[in-house]
Every structure is written in C-alpha cells, then in structure tokens.
Scaffold this active site. Sequence first.
Site, mmCIF file in Angstrom:
data_model
loop_
_atom_site.group_PDB
_atom_site.id
_atom_site.type_symbol
_atom_site.label_atom_id
_atom_site.label_comp_id
_atom_site.label_asym_id
_atom_site.label_seq_id
_atom_site.Cartn_x
_atom_site.Cartn_y
_atom_site.Cartn_z
ATOM 1 N N ASP A 272 43.252 -46.547 -44.544
ATOM 2 C CA ASP A 272 42.893 -45.193 -44.958
ATOM 3 C C ASP A 272 44.322 -44.465 -44.185
ATOM 4 O O ASP A 272 45.235 -45.126 -43.834
ATOM 5 C CB ASP A 272 42.070 -44.535 -43.668
ATOM 6 C CG ASP A 272 41.521 -43.125 -44.270
ATOM 7 O OD1 ASP A 272 42.045 -42.833 -45.120
ATOM 8 O OD2 ASP A 272 40.405 -42.831 -43.822
HETATM 9 C C1 BGC Z 1 40.562 -39.614 -45.710
HETATM 10 C C2 BGC Z 1 40.166 -40.638 -46.803
HETATM 11 C C3 BGC Z 1 41.102 -40.298 -47.971
HETATM 12 C C4 BGC Z 1 42.615 -40.217 -47.680
HETATM 13 C C5 BGC Z 1 43.531 -39.728 -48.653
HETATM 14 C C6 BGC Z 1 42.065 -39.782 -45.416
HETATM 15 O O1 BGC Z 1 42.251 -38.713 -44.303
HETATM 16 O O2 BGC Z 1 39.800 -40.263 -44.470
HETATM 17 O O3 BGC Z 1 38.862 -40.856 -47.125
HETATM 18 O O4 BGC Z 1 40.587 -41.070 -49.070
HETATM 19 O O5 BGC Z 1 42.543 -39.250 -46.585
HETATM 20 O O6 BGC Z 1 43.110 -38.525 -49.018
#
Ligand code: BGC
Length: 774
Positions: A272
């Site tokens: 993530d």
């Molecule tokens: C989130 C993810 C997301 C990623 C990219 C993160 O803060 O937890 O779910 O895909 O950002 O935007």
Amino acid sequence: MKSIFSCLLSLSALPLVAQQPDFSPLQLAEKMTREEKIRLVVGMGMKLPGTAQGNGTGVGMLEDKVPGAAGSTAAFPRLGLPATIVADGPAGLRISPTRPGESRTYYATAWPVATLLASSWDTRLVEEVGRAMGREVKEYGVDVLLAPGLNIHRNPLGGRNFEYYAEDPLVSGKMAAAMVRGIQSNGVGTSPKHFAVNNQETNRNSVNVLVSERALREIYLRGFEIMVKESDPWTIMSSYNYLNGPYTSENYDLLTTILRKEWGFRGLVMTDWFGGKDPVAQMKAGNDLLMPGTPAQMAEIRKALEAGTLDEKVLTENAARIIRYIQQTPAFKKYVPSNQPGLKAHAAIARRAAAEGMVLLKNEMSSLPFPKGARLAAFGITSYDFVSGGTGSGDVNEAYTVTLPEGLLQAGFIPDSALQALYVPYVTAEKALQPKKSFIEEFFNPTPRIPELELNVQTITAAADAADAALITLGRNAGEGSDRKTANDFNLKASEQQLLEQVSAAFHARGKRVVVVINAGGVIETASWRHLADAILLAWQPGLEAGNAVADVLSGKMNPSGKLATSFPLKYEDDITAVNFPGREFPEKAETGMMGMKKIPAEVVYGEGIYVGYRYYLTAGVPVAWPFGHGLSYTRFRYSPAVVTALPGGNFRVSLTVTNTGKIPGKEVVQLYVTAPSGKLDKPAAELKGFAKTRLLAPGQSQMLYFQLSPRDLASFDTEQTAWVTDAGQYTLKLGASSLDIRQTAVLRVSKNVIVQKCNKVLVPPVPIREWKK
Ligand code: BGC
C-alpha cells in the site's frame, strides 16, 4: 545527480534485448542489471506535497500520462518493457476529470459502493459491474485498478467499510472474485486489497493486530483465499498494519508461505502507498513492488545487495514477477486507449446495480411502493445532496450525482416544490461556504457534511397538508484516514432526531406515511427511531445514478431484493468488537512517520476470535435491529423442503424450489447456514456456507436453486493440528430468507473426523489471545 547520469550512460551501452524472441519473465529479469532491477521493484513515485517528485531515477513520473492516477512502474525500452499505470479504486476509476490545456473531460462512473454490491448477493451482477468498470480502466489508459477492497467489516465504525463487502468472509470472497473476473476480462489487472486484517483506519500504519490463527484462517484470510483461487488476480496489495508482530508487507509467511505456496497465487504483491518500513525485508517477504516508490527505498536495497544481506536471487525473482505482470498489460500490448469508455451505457448498469443492492428494512402496511404520481415531500439536506460514494482513494470523479427530487420527478412523482425552494438554495449556499481543499488537505481533514436545515413547524405542516407522503433522507459519509464516531454519525444527530419526530407527527396526524431513506456507506443506529417511520429503505451509497435508483425502488419499477451482508445492532455497544476497537495507543513511543506525520504505536486484540457480526449475535443470543441476511420484497416467496444429495468426494448438493406467491415479479436471495455438531472446537450457532439468488420470478413462477458443499466448507481450523478439520456428527443445514428467518432445514451426517487440509504453522500470535467463547 552524477550517479544518475553515469547510470543512464551505462544503460544505453547495454545490448538491446527487446527485439529478441520470447524470453520468459525470469530470463528477462536475469538479463537485467542490478540497477535496472532495483528501478523495477520501486515504483516511479507520486506527486504529493512533502514527497519526492518521482523517484529520481531520471525516467520521470508518469502521472502526466493519466493525471490523477496513483502510481506507475518504470519503463525499460531495451528490454521491451513499457511503463505501466495503476489507479484507484473500488467504486470506480479515480483519475482527474480535467487535464490542463484540454477542454474535454475524463469523468468516470461512480459505481455503487462495495457494501451495496454485496447486498445484492448477486455475483453475476457484480461481475457485470466489474466488466464495465474495467472497460473504463482500459479505455482511459490505465493498466491496473487498485480494487476490489475485501477487508472484513469487523466493527461498524470502520472508516473504509463502504469500500469493503461484508462482515462474512464467504460473501466477501465470492463478491471480490466476481469483481476481479469482471475487471480482468478486459485485459487489465486488479489489486485486491488490503492483505490483510486492515479493519480500521485509526493508527492504520502503526497498529499491531493481535489475532488468533483460527480467526485469521476462518475470517480474515478466508475471503482472500476464495478470491485468489476463483479469480487469479494479477496483483495483490499488502496492508499498512502489523500482524502478530511484523508488518504485513514484510511478512514472508503471509505473502509467500500462505498466499503463494498454500493458495497458489501467481501474481505480484505491491505495498500500500508508502506502507511498511524496511524495503529489504519487503523484498525478502515476496512484496515485489514498493509503491509509490521513493529514492530512499532504492538506496536501501542497493546497500543491502552490496553488503550481501539481500541475495540478488531474491531481487531477480521479485523483478520476474513484475515482468510477468507487465507482459499482460495493455501498455505492453501497445493498446491505444480511446478515452471513450461508454459512460452512458455504464450509468444504466450503475442504476440497475444500485437498485439491486438497496435493502428494504421495513415496510409496514405496504407503505411502499408509492402509487404513480404520488406527491412526495422530501426532507433532509441529503435528499438534495445525495452521497454517491465515500471519500479518500475510494472516491470517484463522476460528472454528476442524481438527487432524490430529480429522481422522483423523472419517475413521475411530484416532489414538493415549496420544500425544494427552501432546501436547494440552502444546500448551495452552505456548500459554497465550505473551504476549497486539495485532495491531500481533504484527505487528512475531511470537510464535515453541511448542517441539517432547521424547518419551522408551519413549513412541515404545510408540506404534510400538500403531500401524500414524506421522505426523509439521512446521509453519512466516511473514508480513508479516520474511523467513524458514535456521536452524530453512528447515532443520529439531535437535528435529525427532531426532524424525524416533527415530520412523523405531522404526517401521521393526517394519516399519511413517512419513509426514511438511509444514504450511508455503513451501519447506523436505527432501533431508537424506527417506530417513527412506516418504511425504511437502506439505499447505501448508490453511485452517480443515486436519485434515479432510489426512485426505481420507491415506484416499484424495481422490486427490492437486496439483503444485509452486515448486521445492524440495536446499539453500538452490542457489537462484540466495541470493547476492542480501535485498540490501545502508546503515545510515549510516538515517532515521526510518513510525510512528517505523528505515528503512535498501537495495538488491537481481536478478543472476539471468530465471533464477528452475526456469528456472535446468533451464538450469544444478542438481539439486533436488523439481522444479517435481512431484506424485504414487495412480493412473498415459498420455499419447498430441501433435498440433500451425496456426491462423489464427500461433497453434497442441497436443492430447493422457491416460488413467488405474491402478486408482482420479484427475486429472492436464499441463504444456506450450517450448524455444526459440538466437537472439540467451539462452533458458532450458524455460519453462512452458501447463497443463491433467483432470476426475476413472475407471480406463481418457481425456480430450483442448488448449493454445493465440500468437506472443506464444513471444516473449522484446528490450531493444535494446524489443519482444517471436519468433525464427525450431524450437521443441520438451514435455508433461510435471513439468518433469523430460516424456512427449511435438512441434516447431513459425517461419519468420521476428517483432516481436510494440513496447513503451515505460521502467523502465530506472540502471546496467546484470550477469546470469547460460547
Ligand atoms: C490506500 C490504498 C490506495 C492507495 C493509492 C492508500 O492510501 O490505502 O487503498 O489504493 O492509497 O491511492
């Protein structure tokens, strides 16, 4: 700077292998220089205040190719490997709707949120939504959609619950598998997330989740297991949290022993965004791609290779998995996106899907559907400012959201114009007063919804005189970064309570009906006020066609068939996880985390074990407001007795016939719960083991539904044996219209204890977890 230039010069001197025939991903990875591999496993960065503008490799950020995308991987022309682009998210493609210097727009469809889709209990519908969602991904030039989200609704306050499907792993896994199959049928990828046990937003980067092996296997990993085995996703996103000690993204046993070796996952794992801490540990764990990618991560990997603490073979394998992914992408296949994804046709699918997942919680005296041409008074600011979906990375930039009065009007109802004349300017003026914030500012400090408009008694009385019935919409929004609160969110605000009381008094005094529409991404308290409403429609967050889809159900054009995939407790405190949510903080150990933010170490103990949601309510006999699986229809269904047939391999088939005994066409969702014999392990009173939805049945029409059960479906995870075990004895099969409305039962006998599957002894909690038992 010097080192980047020298590195680029040396790359240009390398032999070109792009034109040479068919190398396997591993062979290509072996042909890469160390520096190339490092550049491949670290994403190209992200334009965020306070972070690097790209990862500084000289290849450049790709954000400009698809503005608003979340990240990208590096290009290697000499190897014939293009850059690829990944973008959010679970409710639809999240990209910037406008581009500098262009007059055309790049809106995407805001689909109904995952919780609504799960409430349809219709995997075919979810696959259809996925197919359309994936078309937008492909036609807007993106390679991977960072979706679906399938963490369990452990607690009703979870800020991202709307992005996730259910409190039950079978529903979550089946829905996610359908979504992955649908999206990937376009030749683009998915990234099911967040693997694993990311069930809260509070301290999401610093919380250590302490959870038993059994609860992990049966509840938190089970949905991912089903999804991996049934849909073969291209990628998976690890989560932010620690799990029984290490970060999930640094955990070999989670990402390799279980995910790859036990389940057979073939894709790549990405972090993530800025997740985890130690890039070297992430490489070793099998977390192949670090997103969005920073120069510091590259330096650490380089240092470990030089010091010999990271085996180059590990890096080569990580790189090979990324190459395998790249070779599947539209970018690799040189697909030229049309930027014409068919938004009009998709809006029609979104509207139908939204109505299929709405749940009719209550409908006294057949208050709904409303007769054609009914005069309807719409109260509550949300009626005029419908919430299509949640916030954060699960948000979508859609062109419009249909409000309730707009939907009512198009459905042939007559919305109260005097109320509209009060609400519309109020909502417009209040919204204009809200600060204009960047995505990041909004992300960390979400703007609260505008306050309820206080109406005087005369206004309400006049509306009650003029209209045939009242509609009151209660709205909620939430999203990434924080969890919801009980005050003024899970529980009603005083102004909403007052509105409900005043409107219901005025309309009921005139013998007129009051219908409440809940426009929320998750669970709210309803027990204290539901007597004020004659009917309650849970519209969830239904996407851009919101008002039209609600009107379709109110008018009876769509007979509601949605059912809850998450329980509604009588009060928040009844939820067994409430005492352990969001856990304990250790402020004395606070450190500085991502983008200079304070990071407070925390810990949460999953003391409820496997007893999440209905598993607890049913077993402990705790009454709820609306049980798991509940949802009404405008028609009725009869269930024939169930027939159990033994199949080869210890499998069973259960079948029954459902007949529409009412007056209008409708669909029914039948749920199969199993009560296991008491054996060595503590067992819930009942667990969902299958579900099926009929097609649209005309009055008098029947359909036979089938459910197949394998020994593994009947098994529980025995920690002592580290195995899935089916106990001998009598299993009661319960076929119901909800978890509390069982219509038919049947039994099947298992003659001896069976070890269905041996697993690896991994992810053991550092201390024994004291769990609730019946
Ligand atoms: C989130 C993810 C997301 C990623 C990219 C993160 O803060 O937890 O779910 O895909 O950002 O935007």
